[in-house]
Design a protein around this motif. Structure first.
Motif, PDB file in Angstrom:
ATOM      1  N   LEU A 342       0.837  -1.195   0.000  1.00 41.71           N
ATOM      2  CA  LEU A 342       0.000   0.000   0.000  1.00 41.71           C
ATOM      3  C   LEU A 342       0.875   1.248   0.000  1.00 41.71           C
ATOM      4  O   LEU A 342       1.641   1.479   0.931  1.00 41.71           O
ATOM      5  CB  LEU A 342      -0.912  -0.013   1.233  1.00 41.71           C
ATOM      6  CG  LEU A 342      -1.751   1.252   1.482  1.00 41.71           C
ATOM      7  CD1 LEU A 342      -2.623   1.597   0.276  1.00 41.71           C
ATOM      8  CD2 LEU A 342      -2.603   1.052   2.731  1.00 41.71           C
ATOM      9  N   ARG A 343       0.743   2.062  -1.054  1.00 43.30           N
ATOM     10  CA  ARG A 343       1.534   3.286  -1.163  1.00 43.30           C
ATOM     11  C   ARG A 343       0.622   4.508  -1.009  1.00 43.30           C
ATOM     12  O   ARG A 343      -0.435   4.597  -1.637  1.00 43.30           O
ATOM     13  CB  ARG A 343       2.260   3.334  -2.505  1.00 43.30           C
ATOM     14  CG  ARG A 343       3.183   2.147  -2.758  1.00 43.30           C
ATOM     15  CD  ARG A 343       4.332   2.061  -1.772  1.00 43.30           C
ATOM     16  NE  ARG A 343       5.357   3.053  -2.052  1.00 43.30           N
ATOM     17  CZ  ARG A 343       6.417   2.838  -2.827  1.00 43.30           C
ATOM     18  NH1 ARG A 343       6.593   1.641  -3.401  1.00 43.30           N
ATOM     19  NH2 ARG A 343       7.326   3.775  -3.027  1.00 43.30           N
ATOM     20  N   THR A 344       1.041   5.427  -0.177  1.00 42.48           N
ATOM     21  CA  THR A 344       0.288   6.641   0.118  1.00 42.48           C
ATOM     22  C   THR A 344       1.225   7.839   0.110  1.00 42.48           C
ATOM     23  O   THR A 344       2.446   7.679   0.160  1.00 42.48           O
ATOM     24  CB  THR A 344      -0.404   6.548   1.487  1.00 42.48           C
ATOM     25  OG1 THR A 344       0.586   6.217   2.478  1.00 42.48           O
ATOM     26  CG2 THR A 344      -1.483   5.472   1.488  1.00 42.48           C
ATOM     27  N   ARG A 345       0.668   9.041   0.088  1.00 42.73           N
ATOM     28  CA  ARG A 345       1.496  10.243   0.004  1.00 42.73           C
ATOM     29  C   ARG A 345       1.909  10.693   1.399  1.00 42.73           C
ATOM     30  O   ARG A 345       1.276  11.558   2.015  1.00 42.73           O
ATOM     31  CB  ARG A 345       0.746  11.355  -0.721  1.00 42.73           C
ATOM     32  CG  ARG A 345       1.633  12.537  -1.058  1.00 42.73           C
ATOM     33  CD  ARG A 345       0.954  13.502  -1.988  1.00 42.73           C
ATOM     34  NE  ARG A 345       1.889  14.483  -2.519  1.00 42.73           N
ATOM     35  CZ  ARG A 345       1.621  15.314  -3.520  1.00 42.73           C
ATOM     36  NH1 ARG A 345       0.437  15.277  -4.103  1.00 42.73           N
ATOM     37  NH2 ARG A 345       2.516  16.183  -3.934  1.00 42.73           N
ATOM     38  N   GLU A 346       3.006  10.111   1.887  1.00 44.66           N
ATOM     39  CA  GLU A 346       3.545  10.458   3.198  1.00 44.66           C
ATOM     40  C   GLU A 346       4.958   9.911   3.290  1.00 44.66           C
ATOM     41  O   GLU A 346       5.401   9.132   2.446  1.00 44.66           O
ATOM     42  CB  GLU A 346       2.670   9.890   4.319  1.00 44.66           C
ATOM     43  CG  GLU A 346       2.370   8.403   4.202  1.00 44.66           C
ATOM     44  CD  GLU A 346       1.267   7.959   5.155  1.00 44.66           C
ATOM     45  OE1 GLU A 346       1.392   8.220   6.360  1.00 44.66           O
ATOM     46  OE2 GLU A 346       0.275   7.354   4.681  1.00 44.66           O
ATOM     47  N   GLY A 347       5.689  10.324   4.322  1.00 46.76           N
ATOM     48  CA  GLY A 347       7.062   9.869   4.488  1.00 46.76           C
ATOM     49  C   GLY A 347       7.916  10.246   3.290  1.00 46.76           C
ATOM     50  O   GLY A 347       7.883  11.391   2.825  1.00 46.76           O
ATOM     51  N   ASN A 348       8.665   9.285   2.767  1.00 45.70           N
ATOM     52  CA  ASN A 348       9.480   9.532   1.580  1.00 45.70           C
ATOM     53  C   ASN A 348       8.684   9.474   0.290  1.00 45.70           C
ATOM     54  O   ASN A 348       9.249   9.695  -0.787  1.00 45.70           O
ATOM     55  CB  ASN A 348      10.617   8.494   1.496  1.00 45.70           C
ATOM     56  CG  ASN A 348      11.766   8.806   2.438  1.00 45.70           C
ATOM     57  OD1 ASN A 348      11.914   9.936   2.902  1.00 45.70           O
ATOM     58  ND2 ASN A 348      12.593   7.806   2.728  1.00 45.70           N
ATOM     59  N   ASP A 349       7.408   9.186   0.379  1.00 45.04           N
ATOM     60  CA  ASP A 349       6.583   9.032  -0.821  1.00 45.04           C
ATOM     61  C   ASP A 349       5.801  10.297  -1.161  1.00 45.04           C
ATOM     62  O   ASP A 349       4.609  10.234  -1.474  1.00 45.04           O
ATOM     63  CB  ASP A 349       5.611   7.860  -0.634  1.00 45.04           C
ATOM     64  CG  ASP A 349       6.146   6.571  -1.222  1.00 45.04           C
ATOM     65  OD1 ASP A 349       7.046   6.622  -2.075  1.00 45.04           O
ATOM     66  OD2 ASP A 349       5.658   5.497  -0.815  1.00 45.04           O
ATOM     67  N   GLU A 350       6.459  11.445  -1.122  1.00 46.08           N
ATOM     68  CA  GLU A 350       5.750  12.700  -1.318  1.00 46.08           C
ATOM     69  C   GLU A 350       5.188  12.862  -2.719  1.00 46.08           C
ATOM     70  O   GLU A 350       4.305  13.685  -2.950  1.00 46.08           O
ATOM     71  CB  GLU A 350       6.667  13.878  -1.002  1.00 46.08           C
ATOM     72  CG  GLU A 350       7.831  14.039  -1.950  1.00 46.08           C
ATOM     73  CD  GLU A 350       8.721  15.218  -1.591  1.00 46.08           C
ATOM     74  OE1 GLU A 350       9.161  15.918  -2.510  1.00 46.08           O
ATOM     75  OE2 GLU A 350       8.980  15.423  -0.390  1.00 46.08           O
ATOM     76  N   ALA A 351       5.686  12.074  -3.694  1.00 47.59           N
ATOM     77  CA  ALA A 351       5.227  12.223  -5.073  1.00 47.59           C
ATOM     78  C   ALA A 351       4.035  11.336  -5.407  1.00 47.59           C
ATOM     79  O   ALA A 351       3.527  11.389  -6.525  1.00 47.59           O
ATOM     80  CB  ALA A 351       6.366  11.933  -6.042  1.00 47.59           C
ATOM     81  N   VAL A 352       3.559  10.522  -4.462  1.00 44.54           N
ATOM     82  CA  VAL A 352       2.420   9.639  -4.750  1.00 44.54           C
ATOM     83  C   VAL A 352       1.176  10.495  -5.010  1.00 44.54           C
ATOM     84  O   VAL A 352       0.743  11.260  -4.155  1.00 44.54           O
ATOM     85  CB  VAL A 352       2.169   8.662  -3.592  1.00 44.54           C
ATOM     86  CG1 VAL A 352       0.840   7.927  -3.781  1.00 44.54           C
ATOM     87  CG2 VAL A 352       3.317   7.659  -3.497  1.00 44.54           C
ATOM     88  N   CYS A 353       0.610  10.336  -6.195  1.00 44.69           N
ATOM     89  CA  CYS A 353      -0.571  11.141  -6.541  1.00 44.69           C
ATOM     90  C   CYS A 353      -1.840  10.297  -6.595  1.00 44.69           C
ATOM     91  O   CYS A 353      -2.932  10.845  -6.758  1.00 44.69           O
ATOM     92  CB  CYS A 353      -0.359  11.855  -7.877  1.00 44.69           C
ATOM     93  SG  CYS A 353       0.043  10.768  -9.267  1.00 44.69           S
TER      94      CYS A 353
END
Length: 433
Positions: A342-353
């Protein structure tokens, strides 16, 4: 033929944007026999590249998911990671030197070059590892380390590991640093070259890592087996360099921990921006859950192995958050399988749209840079949902959301995203015929 995801909703078409030269700017890894060498610059150091994964019994519930490649595969995605690489858990000490040349004298202060990468790199690893990697850069030499020969005389190119030019460069670095450095005190070496040496990164990226290389030049009695070199600035002129330019170093250091390149000759087309080992230009992004398990940043209790027939349901928490189940793996055979996270826009994943379940295939029998991981796109030809600089847009909306299903009819496997709740967790159903 790769299985195609089944989509049950209309796709919103977005005009594709041109991504700046992803194929030509990807950094190169030069890896040699990862089964040899030391995982530490000091004699007797332990190679804990796989962390707790190395202790797993193949007869355990996770046993069927411990895929492995042929021994000849370079930087295999197999678990556990073989010895020879730097440790990826606990305190890791990174000797960092700033190097210049008579024909390319360092511009400004050497420590200014250091601060292009730190403390950002240390913070990135702390966030990605949930605090399990305490990455400590050390600069016992805080001035430019001048090489005895001109940069052009070394003939640095994207050539073979420790070809004569690179071997001579490393030997000269060792000789210049030896009076102030005991190489046995460090786990890896970072060489930050003055950016005015060599071509612009827009033309070609020379940044390279030698990983697990027992044939490396020797310093203080130990081979400099895990070393990353960073050259010109990865600055595309978009004004994001101050925030994103450091990311070439965690990418390169990923190799010293045993991770392969996920980009292919076509650029970021196989994985896109879902792992820093695929794209290290542009906005921030994390590592895949498979890589976090491989590095020992996830416990066995955070992994589920869906090897049985029938239907099983799993709850996944966002990969960016500590705790909870992070990865479901569906083994296909002893070499390959599907991973769900599960990928969400937080942590190092700021580019998840587009938050959701990422589905990808891992093949431990494919070499680094040849496509060992393939992300499946839930919205093929959509153009993606991001306009971040240097992000492979097409795969940016690849995730599956509630009501969508990934299917592999040939193997009678389906993954249904059943639901998401207000806390941000998702439920998935995996069916094997």
């Amino acid at each position: 033929m790769q299985p195609q995801p089944e989509r049950s909703r209309n796709r919103r078409r977005i005009r594709p944007r041109r991504v700046a030269a992803l194929a030509s700017v990807s950094a190169l890894t030069l890896a040699v026999s990862a089964s040899a060498g030391t995982g530490h610059l000091a004699p007797g150091g332990t190679a804990a590249g796989a962390g707790p994964v190395a202790a797993l019994d193949r007869s355990s519930t996770l046993g069927p998911c411990l895929i492995n490649g042929h021994p000849a595969v370079q930087m295999s995605e197999g678990i556990p990671t073989p010895g020879g690489y730097a440790r990826s858990t606990g305190t890791v000490r990174a000797l960092t030197v700033m190097v210049d040349f008579p024909d390319a004298p360092g511009q400004g202060k050497a420590m200014d070059r250091f601060h292009e990468f730190f403390p950002q790199t240390r913070k990135w690893f702390r966030t990605s590892s949930y605090g399990r990697l305490d990455y400590r850069p050390s600069t016992p030499i805080q001035d430019w380390l001048r090489m005895p020969k001109a940069f052009l005389d070394y003939g640095i190119d994207r050539g073979a590991p420790f070809d004569p030019g690179y071997r001579e460069l490393v030997q000269d670095i060792i000789a210049a640093a030896d009076a102030k450095v005991d190489f046995r005190d460090y786990d890896l070496l970072n060489v930050l070259v003055t950016p005015n040496a060599g071509p612009s990164a827009l033309d070609t990226v020379l940044s390279v890592t030698f990983a697990g290389n027992a044939d490396a030049p020797v310093a203080d009695g130990v081979p400099v087996a895990n070393a990353s070199f960073v050259y010109s600035r990865q600055d595309d002129g978009s004004g994001t360099y101050d925030r994103t330019g450091y990311r070439v170093l965690p990418h390169e250091n990923g190799h010293v921990f045993g991770l392969p390149d996920l980009y292919t000759q076509e650029g970021g087309g196989a994985v896109g921006h879902w792992d820093i080992m695929s794209e290290d230009w542009g906005a921030n992004n994390d590592l895949l859950g498979w890589h976090k398990w491989k590095l020992g940043w996830l416990d066995a209790g955070q992994i589920s192995c869906a090897s049985g027939t029938g239907t099983a349901e799993f709850t996944l928490t966002p990969l960016a958050r500590p705790g909870g189940r992070k990865l479901v793996f569906v083994p296909l055979d002893a070499r390959t399988g599907y991973a769900l996270e599960l990928r969400t826009r937080e942590g190092n994943d700021e580019a998840v749209c587009r938050p959701g379940i990422l589905v990808y295939r891992v093949d431990a029998d494919i070499d680094t840079g040849m496509g060992p991981v393939t992300v499946f796109d839930s919205r093929e030809d959509s153009g993606g949902c991001t306009r971040s600089p240097n992000v492979h847009a097409e795969l940016s909306d690849a995730t599956f959301t509630p009501g969508e299903t990934f299917k592999d009819p040939a193997r009678k496997i389906s993954v249904e995203v059943a639901s998401a709740d207000v806390s941000g967790t998702y439920r998935v159903r995996v069916t094997r015929g």
